[in-house]
Design a protein around this motif. Structure first.
Motif, PDB file in Angstrom:
ATOM      1  N   ASP A  50     -46.446 -54.955 -29.218  1.00  0.00           N
ATOM      2  CA  ASP A  50     -47.331 -55.804 -30.013  1.00  0.00           C
ATOM      3  C   ASP A  50     -47.545 -57.195 -29.421  1.00  0.00           C
ATOM      4  N   GLY A  51     -46.677 -57.607 -28.493  1.00  0.00           N
ATOM      5  CA  GLY A  51     -46.897 -58.915 -27.867  1.00  0.00           C
ATOM      6  C   GLY A  51     -47.960 -58.875 -26.783  1.00  0.00           C
ATOM      7  N   LEU A  52     -48.266 -57.686 -26.310  1.00  0.00           N
ATOM      8  CA  LEU A  52     -49.090 -57.589 -25.093  1.00  0.00           C
ATOM      9  C   LEU A  52     -50.580 -57.902 -25.305  1.00  0.00           C
ATOM     10  N   PRO A  53     -51.207 -57.494 -26.429  1.00  0.00           N
ATOM     11  CA  PRO A  53     -52.630 -57.829 -26.578  1.00  0.00           C
ATOM     12  C   PRO A  53     -52.903 -59.339 -26.535  1.00  0.00           C
ATOM     13  N   PHE A  54     -52.026 -60.142 -27.151  1.00  0.00           N
ATOM     14  CA  PHE A  54     -52.250 -61.591 -27.073  1.00  0.00           C
ATOM     15  C   PHE A  54     -52.197 -62.055 -25.623  1.00  0.00           C
ATOM     16  N   LEU A  55     -51.170 -61.593 -24.881  1.00  0.00           N
ATOM     17  CA  LEU A  55     -51.021 -62.042 -23.485  1.00  0.00           C
ATOM     18  C   LEU A  55     -52.244 -61.633 -22.667  1.00  0.00           C
ATOM     19  N   ALA A  56     -52.791 -60.446 -22.977  1.00  0.00           N
ATOM     20  CA  ALA A  56     -53.973 -59.988 -22.246  1.00  0.00           C
ATOM     21  C   ALA A  56     -55.211 -60.791 -22.644  1.00  0.00           C
ATOM     22  N   ALA A  57     -55.317 -61.109 -23.935  1.00  0.00           N
ATOM     23  CA  ALA A  57     -56.514 -61.829 -24.404  1.00  0.00           C
ATOM     24  C   ALA A  57     -56.606 -63.225 -23.798  1.00  0.00           C
ATOM     25  N   VAL A  58     -55.457 -63.871 -23.576  1.00  0.00           N
ATOM     26  CA  VAL A  58     -55.506 -65.243 -23.028  1.00  0.00           C
ATOM     27  C   VAL A  58     -55.286 -65.263 -21.522  1.00  0.00           C
ATOM     28  N   ASP A  59     -55.200 -64.085 -20.909  1.00  0.00           N
ATOM     29  CA  ASP A  59     -54.955 -63.983 -19.461  1.00  0.00           C
ATOM     30  C   ASP A  59     -53.672 -64.708 -19.051  1.00  0.00           C
ATOM     31  N   ALA A  60     -52.590 -64.374 -19.746  1.00  0.00           N
ATOM     32  CA  ALA A  60     -51.285 -64.961 -19.418  1.00  0.00           C
ATOM     33  C   ALA A  60     -50.743 -64.370 -18.116  1.00  0.00           C
ATOM     34  N   SER A  61     -49.782 -65.067 -17.532  1.00  0.00           N
ATOM     35  CA  SER A  61     -49.113 -64.579 -16.323  1.00  0.00           C
ATOM     36  C   SER A  61     -47.631 -64.357 -16.613  1.00  0.00           C
ATOM     37  N   VAL A  62     -47.025 -63.509 -15.793  1.00  0.00           N
ATOM     38  CA  VAL A  62     -45.610 -63.189 -15.939  1.00  0.00           C
ATOM     39  C   VAL A  62     -44.882 -63.757 -14.719  1.00  0.00           C
ATOM     40  N   VAL A  63     -43.848 -64.559 -14.973  1.00  0.00           N
ATOM     41  CA  VAL A  63     -43.104 -65.186 -13.879  1.00  0.00           C
ATOM     42  C   VAL A  63     -41.847 -64.357 -13.602  1.00  0.00           C
ATOM     43  N   LEU A  64     -41.706 -63.920 -12.353  1.00  0.00           N
ATOM     44  CA  LEU A  64     -40.581 -63.075 -11.946  1.00  0.00           C
ATOM     45  C   LEU A  64     -39.704 -63.841 -10.960  1.00  0.00           C
ATOM     46  N   ALA A  65     -38.413 -63.509 -10.945  1.00  0.00           N
ATOM     47  CA  ALA A  65     -37.522 -64.162  -9.972  1.00  0.00           C
ATOM     48  C   ALA A  65     -36.543 -63.148  -9.412  1.00  0.00           C
ATOM     49  N   SER A  66     -36.195 -63.359  -8.152  1.00  0.00           N
ATOM     50  CA  SER A  66     -35.109 -62.612  -7.516  1.00  0.00           C
ATOM     51  C   SER A  66     -34.377 -63.616  -6.640  1.00  0.00           C
ATOM     52  N   LYS A  67     -33.331 -63.179  -5.976  1.00  0.00           N
ATOM     53  CA  LYS A  67     -32.587 -64.086  -5.101  1.00  0.00           C
ATOM     54  C   LYS A  67     -33.517 -64.647  -4.021  1.00  0.00           C
ATOM     55  N   GLY A  68     -34.551 -63.860  -3.673  1.00  0.00           N
ATOM     56  CA  GLY A  68     -35.485 -64.277  -2.614  1.00  0.00           C
ATOM     57  C   GLY A  68     -36.498 -65.320  -3.047  1.00  0.00           C
ATOM     58  N   GLY A  69     -36.636 -65.593  -4.344  1.00  0.00           N
ATOM     59  CA  GLY A  69     -37.592 -66.593  -4.812  1.00  0.00           C
ATOM     60  C   GLY A  69     -38.351 -66.117  -6.036  1.00  0.00           C
ATOM     61  N   ARG A  70     -39.449 -66.827  -6.340  1.00  0.00           N
ATOM     62  CA  ARG A  70     -40.224 -66.518  -7.550  1.00  0.00           C
ATOM     63  C   ARG A  70     -41.600 -66.015  -7.187  1.00  0.00           C
ATOM     64  N   ARG A  71     -42.205 -65.217  -8.054  1.00  0.00           N
ATOM     65  CA  ARG A  71     -43.619 -64.891  -7.919  1.00  0.00           C
ATOM     66  C   ARG A  71     -44.216 -64.784  -9.314  1.00  0.00           C
TER      67      ARG A  71
END
Ligand SMILES: Cc1cc2nc3c(=O)[nH]c(=O)nc-3n(C[C@H](O)[C@H](O)[C@H](O)COP(=O)(O)OP(=O)(O)OC[C@H]3O[C@@H](n4cnc5c(N)ncnc54)[C@H](O)[C@@H]3O)c2cc1C
Length: 265
Positions: free
Chosen positions: A109-130
């Motif tokens: 249920d959280g996903l339609p809002f994120l799609a409607a506003v064109d949100a981004s997802v921030v990911l991290a690993s030991k190698g850095g962020r994307r």
């Protein structure tokens, strides 16, 4: 089963670097259901609940560990409305926005809002962020672009959110229900409108032809609102399953679209 309980983000990244196939556990409201039914048998788990960095919410950045209980009382109307429909108070106290993205269910249920506003997802690993836009991150039903050794750090919303935001879902009863169809519609005072729908396609669906048509209408007539609903119903691609039929979901998508637009107006 090995369980690691880091107390900061650096500890999570170290644990994932050491064991990139480890399963992440946030609120456990999806994961533990899968474990209970024997659908998943994780050999090692990295628990995220003690990691304060993941629970931060600063302006347009919402940490992955922020719970639905916080979001439902937060300042982002469309997301708060969605949060209020997630499970029960117990589920909302434990379940997180990061877990909703991690599961990437078409019914999240959280996903339609994120799609409607064109949100981004921030990911991290030991190698850095994307940072990936929502439709680069959610790649299919219950599939996402997370790589071994990576975690979701949070969600980046646009700095300026649309003025009007409305979310609603249709289910078999009024509470504690998985969506048969859901939608989030956002609209600026100038008329620019976006709508994303859940449970009516493999990932959230943006009804772009309908958006274009209604965005040109500063003061939509009853006929224009009707046409908007018809276009949205034509743009979704639902399936028939144990929860509903393809045709009911399509009908529900059109009704939700019209009602949310009327609320925004
Ligand atoms: C009774 C019940 C009712 C529910 N009702 C609803 C509902 O109405 N609407 C709805 O949308 N959902 C519902 N859910 C599903 C669930 O509550 C949500 O999807 C919730 O957001 C999951 O969050 P969590 O923190 O509990 O995730 P978890 O169960 O901890 O994790 C879910 C998945 O995401 C991964 N994950 C978690 N955090 C991260 C991270 N930071 N980085 C990378 N991967 C991560 C996990 O490895 C796992 O694969 C319900 C669940 C139950 C049990």
């Amino acid at each position: 089963m090995d369980i690691t309980r880091p107390t900061d983000l650096a500890g999570v990244l170290d644990a994932l670097d050491h064991d990139p196939s480890a399963t992440l556990l946030a609120g456990g409201t999806d994961l533990m259901v899968e474990v209970t039914y024997g659908w998943r048998r994780p050999e090692s788990v990295v628990a995220l609940r003690r990691v304060a960095e993941l629970a931060t919410w600063e302006g347009a950045f919402i940490g992955a560990g922020v719970t639905w209980a916080r979001i439902e009382h937060g300042p982002v109307r469309g997301l708060a409305q969605a949060a209020r429909t997630v499970g029960s108070p117990q589920i909302r106290n434990a379940g997180t926005i990061g877990g909703n993205l991690g599961t990437a269910s078409p019914a999240g249920d959280g996903l339609p809002f994120l799609a409607a506003v064109d949100a981004s997802v921030v990911l991290a690993s030991k190698g850095g962020r994307r940072t990936l836009r929502w439709d680069q991150f959610i790649t299919g039903p219950k599939q996402n672009a997370l790589q071994p050794g990576e975690l979701i750090v949070g969600v980046q919303l646009p700095e300026h959110l649309p003025h009007r935001q409305e979310f609603a879902k249709v289910g078999a009863r009024n509470a504690m229900v998985i969506s048969i169809a859901s939608a989030c519609l956002v609209r600026d005072p100038g008329g620019a409108t976006r709508i994303a729908l859940g449970s009516v396609g493999p990932i959230p669906i943006r009804a772009r032809r309908a958006e274009e048509m209604i965005s040109a209408e500063r003061h939509p007539s009853a006929a224009a609102i009707e046409e908007f609903g018809r276009l949205v119903a034509g743009e979704v691609s639902p399936i028939t399953d144990h929860r509903s039929t393809e045709s009911y979901r399509r009908h529900a998508a059109g009704v939700l679209a019209r009602r949310l637009l009327e609320r925004c107006l």
